[in-house]
Design a protein around this motif. Sequence first.
Motif, PDB file in Angstrom:
ATOM      1  N   GLY A  84     -10.321  14.898  -2.652  1.00 39.77           N
ATOM      2  CA  GLY A  84     -10.800  13.540  -2.123  1.00 39.77           C
ATOM      3  C   GLY A  84     -11.773  12.894  -2.712  1.00 39.77           C
ATOM      4  O   GLY A  84     -11.989  12.908  -3.873  1.00 39.77           O
ATOM      5  N   ALA A  85     -12.305  11.815  -1.968  1.00 42.08           N
ATOM      6  CA  ALA A  85     -13.580  11.091  -2.184  1.00 42.08           C
ATOM      7  C   ALA A  85     -14.798  11.699  -2.685  1.00 42.08           C
ATOM      8  O   ALA A  85     -15.906  11.072  -2.837  1.00 42.08           O
ATOM      9  N   GLU A  86     -15.043  13.148  -2.423  1.00 45.07           N
ATOM     10  CA  GLU A  86     -16.045  13.821  -2.569  1.00 45.07           C
ATOM     11  C   GLU A  86     -17.110  13.675  -1.426  1.00 45.07           C
ATOM     12  O   GLU A  86     -18.273  13.821  -1.602  1.00 45.07           O
ATOM     13  N   GLY A  87     -16.773  13.098  -0.374  1.00 43.46           N
ATOM     14  CA  GLY A  87     -17.643  12.934   0.746  1.00 43.46           C
ATOM     15  C   GLY A  87     -18.404  14.016   1.251  1.00 43.46           C
ATOM     16  O   GLY A  87     -19.399  14.002   1.582  1.00 43.46           O
ATOM     17  N   TYR A  88     -17.443  15.460   1.556  1.00 41.77           N
ATOM     18  CA  TYR A  88     -17.906  16.324   1.982  1.00 41.77           C
ATOM     19  C   TYR A  88     -19.098  16.810   0.911  1.00 41.77           C
ATOM     20  O   TYR A  88     -20.276  17.479   1.348  1.00 41.77           O
ATOM     21  N   ASP A  89     -18.867  16.546  -0.468  1.00 41.72           N
ATOM     22  CA  ASP A  89     -20.022  17.156  -1.340  1.00 41.72           C
ATOM     23  C   ASP A  89     -21.281  16.455  -1.058  1.00 41.72           C
ATOM     24  O   ASP A  89     -22.437  17.158  -1.367  1.00 41.72           O
ATOM     25  N   ILE A  90     -21.312  15.216  -0.583  1.00 44.75           N
ATOM     26  CA  ILE A  90     -22.511  14.793  -0.116  1.00 44.75           C
ATOM     27  C   ILE A  90     -23.538  15.591   0.719  1.00 44.75           C
ATOM     28  O   ILE A  90     -24.565  15.482   0.692  1.00 44.75           O
ATOM     29  N   VAL A  91     -22.919  16.142   1.485  1.00 38.16           N
ATOM     30  CA  VAL A  91     -23.646  16.866   2.674  1.00 38.16           C
ATOM     31  C   VAL A  91     -23.495  18.417   2.674  1.00 38.16           C
ATOM     32  O   VAL A  91     -24.337  19.072   3.119  1.00 38.16           O
ATOM     33  N   LEU A  92     -22.482  18.782   2.033  1.00 35.37           N
ATOM     34  CA  LEU A  92     -22.340  20.390   2.357  1.00 35.37           C
ATOM     35  C   LEU A  92     -23.318  21.221   1.650  1.00 35.37           C
ATOM     36  O   LEU A  92     -23.829  22.237   2.384  1.00 35.37           O
ATOM     37  N   ASP A  93     -23.858  20.819   0.308  1.00 34.41           N
ATOM     38  CA  ASP A  93     -24.839  21.766  -0.100  1.00 34.41           C
ATOM     39  C   ASP A  93     -26.108  21.644   0.584  1.00 34.41           C
ATOM     40  O   ASP A  93     -26.798  22.899   0.762  1.00 34.41           O
ATOM     41  N   LYS A  94     -26.582  20.677   1.068  1.00 39.58           N
ATOM     42  CA  LYS A  94     -27.664  20.452   2.168  1.00 39.58           C
ATOM     43  C   LYS A  94     -27.735  21.058   3.469  1.00 39.58           C
ATOM     44  O   LYS A  94     -28.329  21.984   3.912  1.00 39.58           O
ATOM     45  N   LEU A  95     -26.312  21.012   3.849  1.00 35.85           N
ATOM     46  CA  LEU A  95     -26.280  21.916   5.325  1.00 35.85           C
ATOM     47  C   LEU A  95     -26.209  23.409   4.997  1.00 35.85           C
ATOM     48  O   LEU A  95     -26.708  24.331   5.678  1.00 35.85           O
ATOM     49  N   ILE A  96     -25.639  23.783   3.894  1.00 37.66           N
ATOM     50  CA  ILE A  96     -25.444  25.089   3.563  1.00 37.66           C
ATOM     51  C   ILE A  96     -26.741  25.716   3.344  1.00 37.66           C
ATOM     52  O   ILE A  96     -27.165  26.891   4.031  1.00 37.66           O
ATOM     53  N   ALA A  97     -27.560  25.115   2.595  1.00 42.09           N
ATOM     54  CA  ALA A  97     -29.089  25.407   2.186  1.00 42.09           C
ATOM     55  C   ALA A  97     -29.788  25.437   3.529  1.00 42.09           C
ATOM     56  O   ALA A  97     -30.647  26.565   4.095  1.00 42.09           O
ATOM     57  N   LYS A  98     -29.566  24.357   4.492  1.00 40.46           N
ATOM     58  CA  LYS A  98     -30.254  24.437   5.788  1.00 40.46           C
ATOM     59  C   LYS A  98     -29.969  25.523   6.466  1.00 40.46           C
ATOM     60  O   LYS A  98     -30.802  26.455   7.263  1.00 40.46           O
ATOM     61  N   ASN A  99     -28.640  25.975   6.541  1.00 46.04           N
ATOM     62  CA  ASN A  99     -28.393  27.278   7.481  1.00 46.04           C
ATOM     63  C   ASN A  99     -29.024  28.320   6.858  1.00 46.04           C
ATOM     64  O   ASN A  99     -29.084  29.372   7.820  1.00 46.04           O
ATOM     65  N   LYS A 100     -28.853  28.401   5.544  1.00 45.59           N
ATOM     66  CA  LYS A 100     -29.681  29.822   4.910  1.00 45.59           C
ATOM     67  C   LYS A 100     -31.002  29.801   5.440  1.00 45.59           C
ATOM     68  O   LYS A 100     -31.427  31.126   5.550  1.00 45.59           O
ATOM     69  N   LYS A 101     -31.660  28.909   5.492  1.00 42.47           N
ATOM     70  CA  LYS A 101     -33.159  28.856   5.867  1.00 42.47           C
ATOM     71  C   LYS A 101     -33.162  29.303   7.443  1.00 42.47           C
ATOM     72  O   LYS A 101     -34.213  30.125   7.702  1.00 42.47           O
ATOM     73  N   LYS A 102     -32.516  28.917   8.135  1.00 33.29           N
ATOM     74  CA  LYS A 102     -32.380  29.059   9.401  1.00 33.29           C
ATOM     75  C   LYS A 102     -32.346  30.645   9.815  1.00 33.29           C
ATOM     76  O   LYS A 102     -33.021  31.180  10.581  1.00 33.29           O
ATOM     77  N   LYS A 103     -31.634  31.216   8.892  1.00 37.42           N
ATOM     78  CA  LYS A 103     -31.150  32.807   8.993  1.00 37.42           C
ATOM     79  C   LYS A 103     -32.357  33.623   8.394  1.00 37.42           C
ATOM     80  O   LYS A 103     -32.383  34.874   8.867  1.00 37.42           O
TER      81      LYS A 103
END
Length: 104
Positions: A84-103
Amino acid sequence: MTTNPKFRTEQLDEFFEAILMLKTKEDCYKFFEDVCTVRELNSISQRLEVAKLLRIRKTYNEIEKETGASTATISRVNRSLHYGAEGYDIVLDKLIAKNKKKKV
């Protein structure tokens, strides 16, 4: 990769500009409640969750069980992640890191 030029319209540009004007999560809830149906929002958020789970290497079966997404949806998201256009890449790493911090 850049976005498909056929995808770009003045109307869509204005819609995205409107989204960029939203400042808070509450603003987003209000705007999208008026603009989208609950089903549309659930579909979009489900695709993002599927992308997140694919990124952390969950299997199709695990993703199907966790999200209720069909294998067709999982496959479509997977294609977007790879071709794809790499749109998911813009947010995924940040979301995954944020979820790890929550845990933690």
